[in-house]
Design an enzyme around this catalytic site. Structure first.
Site, PDB file in Angstrom:
ATOM      1  N   LEU A  86       0.839  -1.198   0.000  1.00  9.79           N
ATOM      2  CA  LEU A  86       0.000   0.000   0.000  1.00  9.79           C
ATOM      3  C   LEU A  86       0.872   1.246   0.000  1.00  9.79           C
ATOM      4  O   LEU A  86       1.932   1.287   0.641  1.00  9.79           O
ATOM      5  CB  LEU A  86      -0.913   0.008   1.227  1.00  9.79           C
ATOM      6  N   GLY A 131       1.081  -5.312   1.128  1.00 10.55           N
ATOM      7  CA  GLY A 131       0.043  -5.358   0.094  1.00 10.55           C
ATOM      8  C   GLY A 131       0.530  -6.006  -1.200  1.00 10.55           C
ATOM      9  O   GLY A 131      -0.263  -6.562  -1.969  1.00 10.55           O
TER      10      GLY A 131
HETATM   11  C1  LIG Z   1      -3.034   1.219   9.087  1.00 10.42           C
HETATM   12  C2  LIG Z   1      -3.425  -0.161   8.645  1.00 10.42           C
HETATM   13  C3  LIG Z   1      -2.886  -0.532   7.296  1.00 10.42           C
HETATM   14  C4  LIG Z   1      -2.599  -1.949   7.224  1.00 10.42           C
HETATM   15  C5  LIG Z   1      -2.044  -2.466   5.943  1.00 10.42           C
HETATM   16  C6  LIG Z   1      -0.896  -2.148   5.378  1.00 10.42           C
HETATM   17  C7  LIG Z   1      -0.362  -2.878   4.236  1.00 10.42           C
HETATM   18  C8  LIG Z   1       0.791  -2.267   3.491  1.00 10.42           C
HETATM   19  O1  LIG Z   1       0.973  -2.632   2.358  1.00 10.42           O
HETATM   20  S1  LIG Z   1       1.768  -1.092   4.249  1.00 10.42           S
HETATM   21  C9  LIG Z   1       3.111  -0.797   3.120  1.00 10.42           C
HETATM   22  C10 LIG Z   1       4.268  -1.687   3.460  1.00 10.42           C
HETATM   23  N1  LIG Z   1       5.322  -1.571   2.490  1.00 10.42           N
HETATM   24  C11 LIG Z   1       6.605  -1.691   2.802  1.00 10.42           C
HETATM   25  O2  LIG Z   1       6.978  -1.900   3.922  1.00 10.42           O
HETATM   26  C12 LIG Z   1       7.603  -1.529   1.672  1.00 10.42           C
HETATM   27  C13 LIG Z   1       8.450  -0.315   1.808  1.00 10.42           C
HETATM   28  N2  LIG Z   1       9.410  -0.221   0.714  1.00 10.42           N
HETATM   29  C14 LIG Z   1      10.534  -0.960   0.664  1.00 10.42           C
HETATM   30  O3  LIG Z   1      10.848  -1.755   1.513  1.00 10.42           O
HETATM   31  C15 LIG Z   1      11.426  -0.726  -0.520  1.00 10.42           C
HETATM   32  O4  LIG Z   1      11.045   0.464  -1.136  1.00 10.42           O
HETATM   33  C16 LIG Z   1      11.376  -1.879  -1.563  1.00 10.42           C
HETATM   34  C17 LIG Z   1      12.087  -3.117  -0.995  1.00 10.42           C
HETATM   35  C18 LIG Z   1       9.948  -2.227  -1.943  1.00 10.42           C
HETATM   36  C19 LIG Z   1      12.109  -1.447  -2.871  1.00 10.42           C
HETATM   37  O5  LIG Z   1      13.416  -1.037  -2.543  1.00 10.42           O
HETATM   38  P1  LIG Z   1      14.247  -0.132  -3.559  1.00 10.42           P
HETATM   39  O6  LIG Z   1      15.605   0.048  -2.964  1.00 10.42           O
HETATM   40  O7  LIG Z   1      14.169  -0.673  -4.925  1.00 10.42           O
HETATM   41  O8  LIG Z   1      13.457   1.256  -3.625  1.00 10.42           O
HETATM   42  P2  LIG Z   1      13.475   2.444  -2.534  1.00 10.42           P
HETATM   43  O9  LIG Z   1      14.637   3.329  -2.819  1.00 10.42           O
HETATM   44  O10 LIG Z   1      13.334   1.912  -1.167  1.00 10.42           O
HETATM   45  O11 LIG Z   1      12.104   3.201  -2.879  1.00 10.42           O
HETATM   46  C20 LIG Z   1      11.969   4.006  -4.046  1.00 10.42           C
HETATM   47  C21 LIG Z   1      11.002   5.135  -3.734  1.00 10.42           C
HETATM   48  O12 LIG Z   1       9.713   4.568  -3.481  1.00 10.42           O
HETATM   49  C22 LIG Z   1       9.240   5.013  -2.187  1.00 10.42           C
HETATM   50  N3  LIG Z   1       8.444   3.929  -1.594  1.00 10.42           N
HETATM   51  C23 LIG Z   1       8.835   2.679  -1.320  1.00 10.42           C
HETATM   52  N4  LIG Z   1       7.827   1.962  -0.803  1.00 10.42           N
HETATM   53  C24 LIG Z   1       6.754   2.788  -0.752  1.00 10.42           C
HETATM   54  C25 LIG Z   1       5.401   2.625  -0.312  1.00 10.42           C
HETATM   55  N5  LIG Z   1       4.927   1.447   0.169  1.00 10.42           N
HETATM   56  N6  LIG Z   1       4.587   3.685  -0.390  1.00 10.42           N
HETATM   57  C26 LIG Z   1       5.018   4.863  -0.872  1.00 10.42           C
HETATM   58  N7  LIG Z   1       6.298   5.085  -1.317  1.00 10.42           N
HETATM   59  C27 LIG Z   1       7.143   4.054  -1.253  1.00 10.42           C
HETATM   60  C28 LIG Z   1      10.505   5.311  -1.403  1.00 10.42           C
HETATM   61  O13 LIG Z   1      10.234   6.185  -0.357  1.00 10.42           O
HETATM   62  C29 LIG Z   1      11.375   5.917  -2.490  1.00 10.42           C
HETATM   63  O14 LIG Z   1      10.904   7.246  -2.672  1.00 10.42           O
HETATM   64  P3  LIG Z   1      11.916   8.431  -3.100  1.00 10.42           P
HETATM   65  O15 LIG Z   1      12.444   8.016  -4.433  1.00 10.42           O
HETATM   66  O16 LIG Z   1      11.062   9.650  -3.126  1.00 10.42           O
HETATM   67  O17 LIG Z   1      12.977   8.485  -2.043  1.00 10.42           O
END
Ligand SMILES: CCCC/C=C/CC(=O)SCCNC(=O)CCNC(=O)[C@H](O)C(C)(C)COP(=O)(O)OP(=O)(O)OC[C@H]1O[C@@H](n2cnc3c(N)ncnc32)[C@H](O)[C@@H]1OP(=O)(O)O
Length: 277
Positions: A86, A131
């Site tokens: 998400l 998600g």
């Molecule tokens: C309150 C009740 C809700 C319950 C349910 C929740 C379910 C969910 O899905 S919560 C979301 C959980 N997601 C995560 O924990 C993933 C977080 N992201 C990562 O671990 C990494 O980004 C990755 C392993 C997926 C990819 O790594 P990679 O090195 O290729 O890329 P990054 O440099 O980390 O990220 C690039 C860019 O994207 C932004 N970003 C990453 N994940 C998210 C996200 N889930 N939502 C929004 N934005 C995200 C990250 O901040 C980077 O942004 P910038 O380029 O601006 O720095």
């Protein structure tokens, strides 16, 4: 079959019809000979599931249903990530209306994906947390490239995986493994995920991944479709009905949860941490 697949990877126009949802957040390719659809998530950099991406997915799934799709591969255009789950920005300091609209679209999309009568396979070509893992778990079969991570990591973020996320995991890896994984918010490597049955196969690279996904669909499409789909939906109906009959309660639970100061603090810290990486 080999010729067709080669056409598919090369994108030969005679046998491939490209349909792009009105946004380009989802690339949909349908093989005109087999009818097999490839639904590629395309929201750089990491396919975080915001309202617009979920809506594009939902619209694509409705189209596939209307066109009596015989089989679908769900994959991603990102090099690193299947889906980052998400979109954290949808949950960080939203208005009540925005949060409600977002969660309702997540429910719509999941219900459509989880209840598809046709065979679905997740070609997991990158990381698949939270998600992202839910999307993969909602397909019937999961194939993953090596050295990536998958799991429901919500606990580690200080948030709670909703009941239906948990149910999906329990249905695949069983009660005990799911309980341990969910309490810890554990992320599994591709190899560990294979060992516990969270994914069904590993692929060597993207080409092998797509080949294996097509092989799975070929096998499934050889079965009598009605009997196949009745059994599939029968297995999924309890999990589906729980959400379908409790959608409003689930939205309320999300809203109660997401607006808690502790949850907002966790989201803020996590977003900052990701940005500093
Ligand atoms: C309150 C009740 C809700 C319950 C349910 C929740 C379910 C969910 O899905 S919560 C979301 C959980 N997601 C995560 O924990 C993933 C977080 N992201 C990562 O671990 C990494 O980004 C990755 C392993 C997926 C990819 O790594 P990679 O090195 O290729 O890329 P990054 O440099 O980390 O990220 C690039 C860019 O994207 C932004 N970003 C990453 N994940 C998210 C996200 N889930 N939502 C929004 N934005 C995200 C990250 O901040 C980077 O942004 P910038 O380029 O601006 O720095």
């Amino acid at each position: 079959m080999f010729v067709l697949r080669q056409c598919l990877t090369l994108g030969t126009k005679s046998s491939i019809r490209n349909f792009s949802a009105t946004t380009n957040l989802v690339n949909l390719t349908i093989n005109e000979d087999t009818g097999v659809a490839i639904m590629e998530l395309n929201k750089p950099p990491v396919n975080s599931l915001n309202y617009e991406l979920l809506e594009a997915m939902h619209r694509t799934l409705v189209k596939l249903e209307n066109e009596k799709c015989p089989g679908m591969i769900l994959t991603s255009s990102s090099r690193s990530t299947f889906s980052a789950g998400l979109d954290l920005l949808e949950m960080y300091k939203p208005t009540v209306d925005k949060a409600r609209r977002f969660w309702s679209m997540l429910q719509n999309t999941w219900i459509k994906l989880y209840s598809t009568p046709y065979p679905t396979v997740a070609a997991i070509n990158g990381h698949s947390p939270a998600g992202g893992c839910l999307l993969a778990m909602s397909c019937e079969h999961r194939i993953m490239v090596p050295d990536k991570m998958i799991g429901l990591n919500e606990t580690q973020l200080g948030i709670v995986a909703p009941q239906w996320f948990q149910d999906c995991m329990r249905n695949i890896i069983g009660e005990r493994q799911a309980e341990k994984a969910l309490i810890a918010g554990r992320m599994f490597t591709s190899e560990e995920a294979l060992k516990i049955g969270l994914v069904d196969e590993l692929a060597t690279d993207k080409e092998d991944l797509m080949q294996k996904a097509h092989d799975f669909l070929d096998e499934q499409m050889g079965l009598p479709p009605l009997a196949r789909s009745v059994v599939k939906v029968g297995f999924r109906k309890d999990t589906l009905s729980k959400l379908i009959n409790g959608r409003e309660a689930d939205i309320k639970m999300f809203l109660d949860n997401v607006f808690q100061p502790k949850v907002q603090e966790s989201l803020e810290n996590y977003i900052q941490m990701l940005k500093k990486k």
